[in-house]
Scaffold this active site. Structure first.
Site, mmCIF file in Angstrom:
data_model
loop_
_atom_site.group_PDB
_atom_site.id
_atom_site.type_symbol
_atom_site.label_atom_id
_atom_site.label_comp_id
_atom_site.label_asym_id
_atom_site.label_seq_id
_atom_site.Cartn_x
_atom_site.Cartn_y
_atom_site.Cartn_z
ATOM 1 N N ASP A 1 9.955 -4.444 13.667
ATOM 2 C CA ASP A 1 10.548 -4.867 12.209
ATOM 3 C C ASP A 1 9.701 -3.986 11.147
ATOM 4 O O ASP A 1 8.767 -4.670 10.713
ATOM 5 C CB ASP A 1 10.245 -6.668 12.160
ATOM 6 C CG ASP A 1 11.232 -6.892 10.868
ATOM 7 O OD1 ASP A 1 11.756 -6.040 9.945
ATOM 8 O OD2 ASP A 1 11.112 -8.091 10.737
ATOM 9 N N HIS A 2 10.137 -3.111 10.976
ATOM 10 C CA HIS A 2 9.490 -2.245 9.890
ATOM 11 C C HIS A 2 10.543 -1.324 9.149
ATOM 12 O O HIS A 2 11.592 -1.239 9.266
ATOM 13 C CB HIS A 2 8.514 -1.130 10.664
ATOM 14 C CG HIS A 2 7.026 -1.578 11.102
ATOM 15 N ND1 HIS A 2 6.112 -2.369 10.389
ATOM 16 C CD2 HIS A 2 6.666 -1.731 12.504
ATOM 17 C CE1 HIS A 2 5.202 -2.538 11.128
ATOM 18 N NE2 HIS A 2 5.391 -2.561 12.414
ATOM 19 N N GLY B 1 1.950 -9.191 9.148
ATOM 20 C CA GLY B 1 1.988 -8.154 8.266
ATOM 21 C C GLY B 1 0.790 -7.124 8.258
ATOM 22 O O GLY B 1 -0.038 -7.684 8.078
ATOM 23 N N GLU C 1 0.818 -1.412 4.991
ATOM 24 C CA GLU C 1 0.518 -1.434 3.414
ATOM 25 C C GLU C 1 1.566 -0.564 2.691
ATOM 26 O O GLU C 1 2.351 -0.692 1.783
ATOM 27 C CB GLU C 1 -0.927 -1.133 2.838
ATOM 28 C CG GLU C 1 -0.676 -1.630 1.355
ATOM 29 C CD GLU C 1 -2.202 -1.668 1.057
ATOM 30 O OE1 GLU C 1 -2.277 -1.767 -0.481
ATOM 31 O OE2 GLU C 1 -3.255 -1.322 1.645
ATOM 32 N N GLY D 1 -6.828 -11.341 16.525
ATOM 33 C CA GLY D 1 -7.892 -12.443 15.626
ATOM 34 C C GLY D 1 -8.359 -13.091 16.502
ATOM 35 O O GLY D 1 -7.899 -13.708 17.700
#
Length: 310
Positions: free
Chosen positions: A37-38, A107, A110, A181
């Site tokens: 999804d870009h 997301g 940038e 993360g």
């Protein structure tokens, strides 16, 4: 291990290009078709004909396929209002007969936000939004019909929502959370996800991420076995070394450079690599296919790799 086809259409693909790959995915017996999804191409290439919205695309594919699961790896929490996203995903789930899965992340790219005027908060801010969206979306989906849902967060507020429409799947479509993360990502996966994805890592690093998210499950009293574990890699398969090199060249990659960041080689070599990830705990592998015109690639994987996966 289930094999799923995963594409990056922002690099340059029309809806018809994606439809052809989705149909081939179903024909070949793969488990699912997922797309990124870009909104902006990355690296080489002009991205023509331009981006396609992932959930509009998946809605179309929902009516033009019949068996494969459909989803995003992953939608960005910065792109859409979560109430609207909940409506969209629920509708596509209905349209597909209950075959949708929602990958949702914070997301990271940038440049695409700047290119299309989308706000791009700092990393803590993006994770704050992701956290609220996971709670809000699942709250909307699981609110009983006839009741109202309210949410009062830092970034989103819902008042007396009818929480409609409902997805077809009960209690709701599976949610996928992924990433490397160390704290917030494992905690969110343990609380909200049906699947945790560790993408583009070595088998050893993947095992570390899997252990971390399983420990997060135990910390909240969740059985780690209820969380599916998956991996994702660029995949290049050739019947021999010459075909491997040709397919790598077609995506502007050097075979030597792909050895550590992708799964590349002859069918026997690729089966061996995939089984390493199965041994690390992966039950689903997303095969990132970058040349969408090479449908023979999927045929080769289906006939020579799929039968050898444990």
């Amino acid at each position: 291990m289930l094999l799923r086809i995963f594409i990056e259409p922002q690099q340059g693909a029309s809806y018809d290009d994606q439809l052809a790959v989705a149909r081939k995915t179903e024909e070949c017996g793969f488990d699912a078709f997922f797309r990124s999804d870009h909104f902006l191409a990355m690296g080489d290439g002009d991205g023509l004909p331009g981006p396609t919205d992932s959930w509009i695309t998946l809605a179309g594919l929902a009516r033009e396929t019949s068996r494969i699961k459909l989803g995003t790896l992953v939608s960005s929490a910065t792109f859409r209002n979560p109430g609207v996203l909940a409506i969209s995903v629920a509708q596509v789930d209905q349209m597909s007969g209950g075959r949708v899965e929602l990958g949702l992340g914070a997301g990271w790219y940038e440049a695409e936000h700047a290119a299309y005027g989308i706000d791009f908060p700092d990393t803590p801010g993006r994770f704050d939004r992701l956290t609220e969206q996971l709670e809000l979306i699942t709250g909307l989906w699981t609110t009983p019909a006839g009741e109202q849902y309210n949410f009062d967060g830092k970034h989103y507020r819902l008042t007396d929502s009818p929480a409609l429409p409902k997805p077809l799947q009960d209690p709701h479509p599976p949610i996928i959370v992924g990433g490397a993360g160390k704290k917030r990502t494992p905690a969110l996966a343990a609380q909200y996800a049906a699947e945790f994805n560790a993408g583009f890592k070595t088998a050893e690093d993947t095992k570390v991420l899997f252990d971390r998210v399983q420990e997060a499950c135990r910390a909240i009293g969740r059985d780690p076995q209820t969380l599916a574990l998956s991996t994702a890699h660029t995949v290049v398969v050739g019947k021999d070394d010459a075909q491997v090199k040709a397919r790598a060249a077609a995506i502007n990659r050097n075979p030597e450079d792909l050895q550590t960041t992708a799964i590349i080689g002859t069918p026997t070599q690729v089966v061996d690599r995939l089984n390493q990830y199965a041994e690390a705990g992966s039950t689903r592998q997303y095969l990132q296919i970058l040349d969408l015109t090479d449908l023979d690639h999927l045929d080769l994987i289906a006939s020579t790799v799929l039968p050898g996966i444990s």
